[in-house]
Design a protein around this motif. Structure first.
Motif, PDB file in Angstrom:
ATOM      1  N   ILE A   1       0.842  -1.207   0.000  1.00 65.12           N
ATOM      2  CA  ILE A   1       0.000   0.000   0.000  1.00 65.12           C
ATOM      3  C   ILE A   1       0.878   1.258   0.000  1.00 65.12           C
ATOM      4  N   LYS A   2       2.004   1.192   0.676  1.00 61.50           N
ATOM      5  CA  LYS A   2       2.933   2.342   0.648  1.00 61.50           C
ATOM      6  C   LYS A   2       3.392   2.614  -0.778  1.00 61.50           C
ATOM      7  N   GLU A   3       3.737   1.555  -1.492  1.00 61.02           N
ATOM      8  CA  GLU A   3       4.242   1.709  -2.856  1.00 61.02           C
ATOM      9  C   GLU A   3       3.153   2.268  -3.786  1.00 61.02           C
ATOM     10  N   LYS A   4       1.913   1.748  -3.635  1.00 60.52           N
ATOM     11  CA  LYS A   4       0.812   2.255  -4.457  1.00 60.52           C
ATOM     12  C   LYS A   4       0.555   3.727  -4.173  1.00 60.52           C
ATOM     13  N   GLN A   5       0.549   4.088  -2.890  1.00 64.68           N
ATOM     14  CA  GLN A   5       0.283   5.481  -2.525  1.00 64.68           C
ATOM     15  C   GLN A   5       1.423   6.388  -2.986  1.00 64.68           C
ATOM     16  N   ARG A   6       2.653   5.893  -2.912  1.00 72.11           N
ATOM     17  CA  ARG A   6       3.791   6.696  -3.384  1.00 72.11           C
ATOM     18  C   ARG A   6       3.617   6.994  -4.876  1.00 72.11           C
ATOM     19  N   LEU A   7       3.256   5.985  -5.636  1.00 71.63           N
ATOM     20  CA  LEU A   7       3.061   6.188  -7.079  1.00 71.63           C
ATOM     21  C   LEU A   7       1.858   7.087  -7.338  1.00 71.63           C
ATOM     22  N   PHE A   8       0.786   6.880  -6.545  1.00 74.06           N
ATOM     23  CA  PHE A   8      -0.399   7.727  -6.738  1.00 74.06           C
ATOM     24  C   PHE A   8      -0.080   9.199  -6.436  1.00 74.06           C
ATOM     25  N   LEU A   9       0.542   9.457  -5.302  1.00 72.07           N
ATOM     26  CA  LEU A   9       0.805  10.857  -4.917  1.00 72.07           C
ATOM     27  C   LEU A   9       1.794  11.530  -5.871  1.00 72.07           C
ATOM     28  N   THR A  10       2.743  10.756  -6.377  1.00 69.19           N
ATOM     29  CA  THR A  10       3.682  11.288  -7.367  1.00 69.19           C
ATOM     30  C   THR A  10       2.896  11.879  -8.538  1.00 69.19           C
ATOM     31  N   GLN A  11       1.914  11.117  -8.977  1.00 67.89           N
ATOM     32  CA  GLN A  11       1.064  11.528 -10.098  1.00 67.89           C
ATOM     33  C   GLN A  11       0.103  12.646  -9.709  1.00 67.89           C
ATOM     34  N   PHE A  12      -0.522  12.512  -8.532  1.00 67.64           N
ATOM     35  CA  PHE A  12      -1.479  13.498  -8.003  1.00 67.64           C
ATOM     36  C   PHE A  12      -0.828  14.888  -7.913  1.00 67.64           C
ATOM     37  N   PHE A  13       0.463  14.909  -7.575  1.00 67.72           N
ATOM     38  CA  PHE A  13       1.156  16.188  -7.406  1.00 67.72           C
ATOM     39  C   PHE A  13       1.894  16.644  -8.667  1.00 67.72           C
ATOM     40  N   GLY A  14       1.599  15.999  -9.798  1.00 65.18           N
ATOM     41  CA  GLY A  14       2.133  16.488 -11.069  1.00 65.18           C
ATOM     42  C   GLY A  14       3.404  15.819 -11.555  1.00 65.18           C
ATOM     43  N   GLY A  15       3.827  14.739 -10.885  1.00 68.09           N
ATOM     44  CA  GLY A  15       4.998  13.979 -11.336  1.00 68.09           C
ATOM     45  C   GLY A  15       4.596  12.914 -12.347  1.00 68.09           C
ATOM     46  N   PRO A  16       5.525  11.997 -12.671  1.00 71.17           N
ATOM     47  CA  PRO A  16       5.243  10.957 -13.666  1.00 71.17           C
ATOM     48  C   PRO A  16       4.015  10.105 -13.302  1.00 71.17           C
ATOM     49  N   ALA A  17       3.220   9.768 -14.339  1.00 70.06           N
ATOM     50  CA  ALA A  17       1.947   9.060 -14.127  1.00 70.06           C
ATOM     51  C   ALA A  17       2.130   7.539 -14.123  1.00 70.06           C
ATOM     52  N   VAL A  18       3.069   7.073 -13.321  1.00 70.68           N
ATOM     53  CA  VAL A  18       3.352   5.635 -13.271  1.00 70.68           C
ATOM     54  C   VAL A  18       2.201   4.852 -12.627  1.00 70.68           C
ATOM     55  N   TYR A  19       1.494   5.494 -11.680  1.00 72.15           N
ATOM     56  CA  TYR A  19       0.360   4.788 -11.055  1.00 72.15           C
ATOM     57  C   TYR A  19      -0.639   4.349 -12.135  1.00 72.15           C
ATOM     58  N   SER A  20      -1.048   5.289 -12.992  1.00 71.15           N
ATOM     59  CA  SER A  20      -2.032   4.965 -14.030  1.00 71.15           C
ATOM     60  C   SER A  20      -1.504   3.947 -15.031  1.00 71.15           C
TER      61      SER A  20
END
Ligand code: HEM
Length: 125
Positions: A42-61
């Motif tokens: 869950i930490k890894e998923k949230q890290r990827l999500f927040l990266t994207q949410f805050f305008g970084g690379p969209a790796v979560y999607s």
């Protein structure tokens, strides 16, 4: 041109934030019971999500598809008290970051509407 929130906070701080946040969540008497998956996952998923949410690379999607956050939270019964508890863990975790106070405030404010939007259960129980 304005930098993204992702650039302003920095990758290392986002990682630290997520790490400290879930350590608090998994220990929180109000909401710990909701989290059944592996903590590191869950930490890894949230890290990827927040990266994207805050305008970084969209790796979560790329990995998991469109976030559809409210739909993804539907299997979990989330009350307003749960959202407040979630936000209190986030406020604490943000408080530990080595960033300016004004950036901390700005960062916290980004979470409030999203957390309230995740509420899907009334308080009558
Ligand atoms: C309002 C209070 C909230 C509660 C109680 C809550 C609870 C949960 C729970 C129980 C899960 C599943 C964990 C598991 O697999 O064991 C989850 C997943 C997740 N939550 Fe929340 N959440 C809340 C708010 C938020 C907010 C505000 C965000 C984003 C800013 C967020 C982002 C996520 C993400 C990205 C996942 C992983 C989704 C996936 O499976 O890909 N959550 N949350």
């Amino acid at each position: 041109m304005e930098n993204t929130m992702f650039d302003r906070i920095g990758e290392e701080n986002i990682k630290m934030l997520v790490d400290r946040f879930y350590d608090l969540v998994f220990d929180h008497e109000q909401i710990a019971h909701l989290f059944k998956s592996d903590k590191d996952e869950i930490k890894e998923k949230q890290r990827l999500f927040l990266t994207q949410f805050f305008g970084g690379p969209a790796v979560y999607s790329e990995r998991f598809g469109h976030p559809r956050l409210r739909a993804r939270h539907m299997p979990h019964s989330i009350t307003e008290d749960d959202a407040v508890a979630w936000l209190s863990c986030m406020a604490k975790a943000i408080g530990t970051l080595p960033i300016e106070e004004s950036l901390k405030d700005e960062l916290f404010k980004r979470f409030v509407p999203t957390a309230m939007f995740m509420v899907n259960t009334g308080e009558e129980t």
